[in-house]
Enzyme design. Structure first.
Site, PDB file in Angstrom:
ATOM      1  N   LEU A 102      -8.348   9.059  16.592  1.00 39.15           N
ATOM      2  CA  LEU A 102      -7.660   8.881  15.300  1.00 39.15           C
ATOM      3  C   LEU A 102      -7.391  10.220  14.611  1.00 39.15           C
ATOM      4  CD1 LEU A 102      -6.760   6.703  13.177  1.00 39.15           C
ATOM      5  CD2 LEU A 102      -8.993   7.077  12.109  1.00 39.15           C
ATOM      6  N   THR A 111      -2.564  10.865  19.685  1.00 37.22           N
ATOM      7  CA  THR A 111      -3.381  10.789  20.897  1.00 37.22           C
ATOM      8  C   THR A 111      -4.434   9.705  20.675  1.00 37.22           C
ATOM      9  OG1 THR A 111      -4.799  12.530  20.028  1.00 37.22           O
ATOM     10  CG2 THR A 111      -3.037  13.212  21.523  1.00 37.22           C
ATOM     11  N   GLU A 128       5.242  15.106   1.915  1.00 35.97           N
ATOM     12  CA  GLU A 128       5.371  14.256   3.106  1.00 35.97           C
ATOM     13  C   GLU A 128       6.846  13.942   3.358  1.00 35.97           C
ATOM     14  OE1 GLU A 128       2.797  10.836   3.508  1.00 35.97           O
ATOM     15  OE2 GLU A 128       1.309  11.705   2.175  1.00 35.97           O
ATOM     16  N   MET A 140      -1.059   0.905   9.546  1.00 37.15           N
ATOM     17  CA  MET A 140      -2.489   0.840   9.263  1.00 37.15           C
ATOM     18  C   MET A 140      -3.262   0.048  10.308  1.00 37.15           C
ATOM     19  SD  MET A 140      -2.573   2.733   6.687  1.00 37.15           S
ATOM     20  CE  MET A 140      -4.206   2.517   6.003  1.00 37.15           C
ATOM     21  N   ARG A 141      -2.809   0.085  11.525  1.00 37.09           N
ATOM     22  CA  ARG A 141      -3.548  -0.606  12.589  1.00 37.09           C
ATOM     23  C   ARG A 141      -3.780   0.374  13.729  1.00 37.09           C
ATOM     24  NH1 ARG A 141      -5.545  -5.292  14.816  1.00 37.09           N
ATOM     25  NH2 ARG A 141      -4.705  -5.942  16.818  1.00 37.09           N
ATOM     26  N   HIS A 162       0.003  12.247   8.250  1.00 37.22           N
ATOM     27  CA  HIS A 162      -1.329  12.017   7.691  1.00 37.22           C
ATOM     28  C   HIS A 162      -1.466  12.839   6.410  1.00 37.22           C
ATOM     29  CE1 HIS A 162      -5.563  11.015   7.685  1.00 37.22           C
ATOM     30  NE2 HIS A 162      -5.810  12.269   7.361  1.00 37.22           N
ATOM     31  N   SER A 173       7.567   4.478   1.899  1.00 39.45           N
ATOM     32  CA  SER A 173       8.319   5.583   1.285  1.00 39.45           C
ATOM     33  C   SER A 173       8.651   6.663   2.319  1.00 39.45           C
ATOM     34  CB  SER A 173       7.560   6.177   0.093  1.00 39.45           C
ATOM     35  OG  SER A 173       6.410   6.885   0.509  1.00 39.45           O
TER      36      SER A 173
HETATM   37  C1  GRF Z   1       1.275   8.111   3.476  1.00 44.85           C
HETATM   38  O1  GRF Z   1       0.465   8.818   2.577  1.00 44.85           O
HETATM   39  C2  GRF Z   1       1.046   8.565   4.882  1.00 44.85           C
HETATM   40  O2  GRF Z   1       0.737   9.927   4.968  1.00 44.85           O
HETATM   41  C3  GRF Z   1      -0.137   7.746   5.305  1.00 44.85           C
HETATM   42  O3  GRF Z   1       0.052   6.498   4.708  1.00 44.85           O
HETATM   43  C4  GRF Z   1       0.866   6.638   3.543  1.00 44.85           C
HETATM   44  C5  GRF Z   1       2.044   5.755   3.748  1.00 44.85           C
HETATM   45  O4  GRF Z   1       2.878   5.723   2.618  1.00 44.85           O
HETATM   46  N1  GRF Z   1      -0.238   7.693   6.728  1.00 44.85           N
HETATM   47  P1  GRF Z   1       4.326   5.078   2.725  1.00 44.85           P
HETATM   48  O5  GRF Z   1       4.144   3.664   3.243  1.00 44.85           O
HETATM   49  O6  GRF Z   1       5.126   5.925   3.669  1.00 44.85           O
HETATM   50  O7  GRF Z   1       4.858   5.103   1.332  1.00 44.85           O
END
Ligand code: GRF
Length: 188
Positions: free
Chosen positions: A143, A140, A173, A89-90, A108, A16
């Site tokens: 994490l 950086t 976001e 997510m890696r 984040h 998203s």
């Molecule tokens: C978001 O909450 C972002 O802040 C975090 O992972 C989530 C990703 O959501 N790092 P999307 O895949 O952008 O919908």
């Protein structure tokens, strides 16, 4: 006027934030590649719909840096000059982080330095925080630790669950990420 800076976006899931980056005015930046460590993440559809090149490959069985070098090759091949992590997510190898230092941002879902890592909405509720939100920061080696470029806050409301809070933060976001990325690339 300057040409838009070519940007690569890395995703692992729903995408998203990628969609928000695509939908924003892309005057300062232009997304030229969306790459993933997952073979078919749902978010890839947003890239395809927008006619953006994609590279998606499962990372299993590959050493961290070897995989990152594959991604890096793709980014370079597309002329990418800045990288935006959007639910990637890696963990990245030190080599990759160093290579993109000052040119790679992440979003984040917390008001860093509070609540690094996963399950930030649960953590904010458990801590009794009155305010929560999101942060765009430079990436950086440590994490969720790089310098913050921008933050947006939301209130934590009575009766909030991790889901209601996550939804409130996600709206912010999507508002925060595009202009912050645009501001960064304008400095490159
Ligand atoms: C978001 O909450 C972002 O802040 C975090 O992972 C989530 C990703 O959501 N790092 P999307 O895949 O952008 O919908």
């Amino acid at each position: 006027m300057r040409e838009p800076v070519p940007v690569g976006v890395l995703i692992s899931g729903r995408g998203s934030n990628l969609k928000a980056l695509i939908d924003a005015e892309q005057d300062a930046y232009r997304i030229v590649l969306v790459a993933s460590n997952v073979e078919e993440p749902p978010g890839l559809a947003h890239a395809r719909d927008a006619g953006i090149a994609t590279f998606a490959r499962g990372h299993r069985g590959m050493a961290r840096e070897a995989f990152d070098r594959l991604i890096d090759d793709e980014l370079r091949a597309h002329g990418v000059r800045a990288v935006a992590l959007a639910g990637y997510m890696r963990l990245l190898s030190p080599w990759f982080v160093d290579r993109w230092a000052g040119r790679m941002v992440n979003i984040h879902p917390s008001l860093l330095p509070r609540h690094k890592g996963l399950h930030t909405h649960e953590a904010a509720l458990a801590a009794g925080d009155a305010r929560h939100g999101c942060t765009v920061h430079l990436v950086t080696a440590a994490l969720d630790d790089g310098p913050a470029l921008a933050q947006a806050e939301v209130p934590v409301l009575p009766g909030d669950t991790p889901e209601t809070l996550a939804a409130r933060v996600l709206v912010e976001e999507h508002r925060l990420y595009p202009p912050t990325l645009a501001a960064l690339v304008e400095t490159l």
